[in-house]
Design an enzyme around this catalytic site. Sequence first.
Site, PDB file in Angstrom:
ATOM      1  N   LYS A  11      -4.733   6.686   3.359  1.00  0.00           N
ATOM      2  CA  LYS A  11      -5.817   7.040   4.205  1.00  0.00           C
ATOM      3  C   LYS A  11      -6.338   5.909   4.981  1.00  0.00           C
ATOM      4  O   LYS A  11      -6.092   4.874   4.836  1.00  0.00           O
ATOM      5  CB  LYS A  11      -6.965   7.178   3.040  1.00  0.00           C
ATOM      6  CG  LYS A  11      -7.772   6.229   2.273  1.00  0.00           C
ATOM      7  CD  LYS A  11      -8.825   5.449   2.997  1.00  0.00           C
ATOM      8  CE  LYS A  11      -9.035   4.287   2.357  1.00  0.00           C
ATOM      9  NZ  LYS A  11      -9.719   3.204   2.896  1.00  0.00           N
ATOM     10  N   PRO A  99       1.275  -0.051   2.299  1.00  0.00           N
ATOM     11  CA  PRO A  99       1.097  -1.485   1.965  1.00  0.00           C
ATOM     12  C   PRO A  99       0.212  -1.661   0.957  1.00  0.00           C
ATOM     13  O   PRO A  99      -0.936  -1.011   0.629  1.00  0.00           O
ATOM     14  CB  PRO A  99       0.473  -1.978   3.303  1.00  0.00           C
ATOM     15  CG  PRO A  99       0.471  -0.772   4.380  1.00  0.00           C
ATOM     16  CD  PRO A  99       0.897   0.608   3.674  1.00  0.00           C
ATOM     17  N   ALA A 101      -2.782  -3.718  -1.023  1.00  0.00           N
ATOM     18  CA  ALA A 101      -3.875  -4.372  -0.661  1.00  0.00           C
ATOM     19  C   ALA A 101      -4.172  -4.573   0.842  1.00  0.00           C
ATOM     20  O   ALA A 101      -4.681  -5.469   1.394  1.00  0.00           O
ATOM     21  CB  ALA A 101      -3.857  -5.649  -1.157  1.00  0.00           C
ATOM     22  N   GLY A 103      -5.859  -2.036   2.414  1.00  0.00           N
ATOM     23  CA  GLY A 103      -6.931  -1.241   3.174  1.00  0.00           C
ATOM     24  C   GLY A 103      -6.662   0.245   3.407  1.00  0.00           C
ATOM     25  O   GLY A 103      -7.481   0.905   4.009  1.00  0.00           O
ATOM     26  N   MET A 104      -5.638   0.712   2.696  1.00  0.00           N
ATOM     27  CA  MET A 104      -4.954   2.123   2.916  1.00  0.00           C
ATOM     28  C   MET A 104      -5.021   2.744   1.544  1.00  0.00           C
ATOM     29  O   MET A 104      -4.358   4.067   1.615  1.00  0.00           O
ATOM     30  CB  MET A 104      -3.760   2.030   3.853  1.00  0.00           C
ATOM     31  CG  MET A 104      -3.802   1.281   4.983  1.00  0.00           C
ATOM     32  SD  MET A 104      -2.450   1.449   5.999  1.00  0.00           S
ATOM     33  CE  MET A 104      -2.673   2.960   6.864  1.00  0.00           C
ATOM     34  N   ALA A 105      -5.580   2.306   0.702  1.00  0.00           N
ATOM     35  CA  ALA A 105      -5.859   3.116  -0.667  1.00  0.00           C
ATOM     36  C   ALA A 105      -4.603   3.367  -1.187  1.00  0.00           C
ATOM     37  O   ALA A 105      -4.666   4.535  -1.900  1.00  0.00           O
ATOM     38  CB  ALA A 105      -6.888   4.177  -0.410  1.00  0.00           C
ATOM     39  N   GLY A 107      -3.217   2.345  -3.998  1.00  0.00           N
ATOM     40  CA  GLY A 107      -3.251   2.634  -5.229  1.00  0.00           C
ATOM     41  C   GLY A 107      -4.131   3.954  -5.768  1.00  0.00           C
ATOM     42  O   GLY A 107      -3.908   4.464  -6.797  1.00  0.00           O
ATOM     43  N   SER A 108      -4.986   4.165  -4.955  1.00  0.00           N
ATOM     44  CA  SER A 108      -5.784   5.448  -5.246  1.00  0.00           C
ATOM     45  C   SER A 108      -4.837   6.774  -4.946  1.00  0.00           C
ATOM     46  O   SER A 108      -4.878   7.608  -5.434  1.00  0.00           O
ATOM     47  CB  SER A 108      -6.823   5.643  -4.053  1.00  0.00           C
ATOM     48  OG  SER A 108      -7.859   4.509  -4.144  1.00  0.00           O
ATOM     49  N   ALA A 109      -3.755   6.619  -4.063  1.00  0.00           N
ATOM     50  CA  ALA A 109      -2.778   7.559  -3.766  1.00  0.00           C
ATOM     51  C   ALA A 109      -1.952   7.634  -5.051  1.00  0.00           C
ATOM     52  O   ALA A 109      -1.864   8.879  -5.481  1.00  0.00           O
ATOM     53  CB  ALA A 109      -2.105   7.201  -2.815  1.00  0.00           C
ATOM     54  N   ASP A 141     -11.834   6.324  -3.824  1.00  0.00           N
ATOM     55  CA  ASP A 141     -11.090   6.604  -2.780  1.00  0.00           C
ATOM     56  C   ASP A 141     -10.033   7.903  -3.386  1.00  0.00           C
ATOM     57  O   ASP A 141      -9.220   8.413  -2.626  1.00  0.00           O
ATOM     58  CB  ASP A 141      -9.952   5.652  -2.229  1.00  0.00           C
ATOM     59  CG  ASP A 141     -10.863   4.862  -1.001  1.00  0.00           C
ATOM     60  OD1 ASP A 141     -11.951   5.215  -0.760  1.00  0.00           O
ATOM     61  OD2 ASP A 141     -10.342   3.626  -0.774  1.00  0.00           O
TER      62      ASP A 141
HETATM   63  P1  ATP Z   1      -8.677   0.080  -1.616  1.00  0.00           P
HETATM   64  O1  ATP Z   1      -8.472   1.389  -2.325  1.00  0.00           O
HETATM   65  O2  ATP Z   1      -9.481  -0.940  -2.211  1.00  0.00           O
HETATM   66  O3  ATP Z   1      -8.788  -0.064  -0.102  1.00  0.00           O
HETATM   67  P2  ATP Z   1      -6.228  -1.238  -1.005  1.00  0.00           P
HETATM   68  O4  ATP Z   1      -5.582  -0.203  -0.170  1.00  0.00           O
HETATM   69  O5  ATP Z   1      -6.698  -2.419  -0.131  1.00  0.00           O
HETATM   70  O6  ATP Z   1      -7.380  -0.891  -1.806  1.00  0.00           O
HETATM   71  P3  ATP Z   1      -4.226  -1.017  -2.881  1.00  0.00           P
HETATM   72  O7  ATP Z   1      -2.876  -1.228  -2.347  1.00  0.00           O
HETATM   73  O8  ATP Z   1      -4.757   0.333  -3.393  1.00  0.00           O
HETATM   74  O9  ATP Z   1      -5.139  -1.855  -1.906  1.00  0.00           O
HETATM   75  O10 ATP Z   1      -4.167  -2.125  -4.227  1.00  0.00           O
HETATM   76  C1  ATP Z   1      -5.211  -3.224  -4.644  1.00  0.00           C
HETATM   77  C2  ATP Z   1      -4.837  -4.021  -5.911  1.00  0.00           C
HETATM   78  O11 ATP Z   1      -5.064  -3.254  -6.761  1.00  0.00           O
HETATM   79  C3  ATP Z   1      -3.350  -4.708  -5.544  1.00  0.00           C
HETATM   80  O12 ATP Z   1      -3.580  -6.009  -5.053  1.00  0.00           O
HETATM   81  C4  ATP Z   1      -3.077  -4.653  -7.146  1.00  0.00           C
HETATM   82  O13 ATP Z   1      -3.561  -5.779  -7.785  1.00  0.00           O
HETATM   83  C5  ATP Z   1      -3.760  -3.549  -7.967  1.00  0.00           C
HETATM   84  N1  ATP Z   1      -3.148  -2.260  -8.075  1.00  0.00           N
HETATM   85  C6  ATP Z   1      -3.189  -1.547  -9.253  1.00  0.00           C
HETATM   86  N2  ATP Z   1      -2.618  -0.499  -9.236  1.00  0.00           N
HETATM   87  C7  ATP Z   1      -1.879  -0.357  -8.132  1.00  0.00           C
HETATM   88  C8  ATP Z   1      -1.025   0.567  -7.610  1.00  0.00           C
HETATM   89  N3  ATP Z   1      -0.572   1.626  -8.342  1.00  0.00           N
HETATM   90  N4  ATP Z   1      -0.638   0.155  -6.494  1.00  0.00           N
HETATM   91  C9  ATP Z   1      -1.099  -0.977  -5.677  1.00  0.00           C
HETATM   92  N5  ATP Z   1      -1.827  -1.983  -5.995  1.00  0.00           N
HETATM   93  C10 ATP Z   1      -2.422  -1.443  -7.482  1.00  0.00           C
END
Ligand code: ATP
Length: 304
Positions: A11, A99, A101, A103-105, A107-109, A141
């Site tokens: 996202k 990527p 961490a 900022g593209m969510a 983990g939420s995906a 997210d």
């Molecule tokens: P946000 O949703 O807060 O914008 P983001 O896109 O910056 O998050 P993500 O890649 O979703 O970052 O993950 C942030 C942190 O969550 C990672 O650094 C990791 O420690 C932890 N994490 C837990 N589960 C996952 C997963 N399935 N994929 C990626 N990171 C995960």
Amino acid sequence: MSSLTVTAPAKINLCLGVGARRPDGFHPLATVYQAIGLYDRVTVSPADDLSLEVRADDRLCVAGVPTDGANIAVRAALLLARHHGVERGAHIVLDKGIPVAGGMAGGSADAAATLLACDAVWGLATPRAELAGLAAELGSDVPFALVGGTAIGSGRGEVVTPLMTRGTYWWVVLESAQGLSTPRVYAEFDAMHAGAEVGDPEIPDALIAALLGHDVSDLGAVLSNDLQAAALRLRPELADVLAVGIAHSAHGAVLSGSGPSCLFLCANRSHAQRVAGGLGAEGLGPVSFAPGPVRGAHATASEG
Ligand code: ATP
């Protein structure tokens, strides 16, 4: 069913209005989400226990992704089983393309995809509204990752209202070798606004008008992100990176969510290719480009 693969998109936020920290620790948001064509794939197979494996090509650093109960995909599987009062096992394989961490969510995906995949593999037939409720428990997210497209996010981001928009946009995504912690960026935001009145977040009318008219140049001019100043205080070099994309003819440049991925809006695919090439030639990268909006988490392969 012996296994199911669900694909879920990254996202971006076309605008990200952030209000003052609430007593529960969350910040009220007014955002327009868009799902773009960078994907994680989650494959769930039935198993006696719950286990997780993370894969990715060399482009992505997945060293920071936990493989235990801290992974949001494992949390999603456990939450779904608990919701139904059942005990089930699964082997979950995450193929990361979003990527980490960034900022593209990503983990939420993964969480959204795991909910859908486990629900199907375990034969639970959870109603969509209940899945959305579980998604909101997992993270702000996650509900949007189920829906995809373009949508307004309110509350802490978990209240998702789809927006009808026209046409496709092309985004160049510049990743960063080093991730940025979302809680750290929010803490910086709070420090920057300490003692000041922070108004209720709003979605700019001009953004909605640009989307309705499918005007790429107007949209580029109104992209906004209230977390950007805080993220740039932690990573000042990203200000130059955003400027380089504009110098290479992008219609707009903005940090994605809490960063550090940078987004550049382009007129079409070949323009995105040119802007990506320009950034690459400046030694910046990894860089990719993707269309948006795309659909939310959906099954792409099944066996058995
Ligand atoms: P946000 O949703 O807060 O914008 P983001 O896109 O910056 O998050 P993500 O890649 O979703 O970052 O993950 C942030 C942190 O969550 C990672 O650094 C990791 O420690 C932890 N994490 C837990 N589960 C996952 C997963 N399935 N994929 C990626 N990171 C995960």
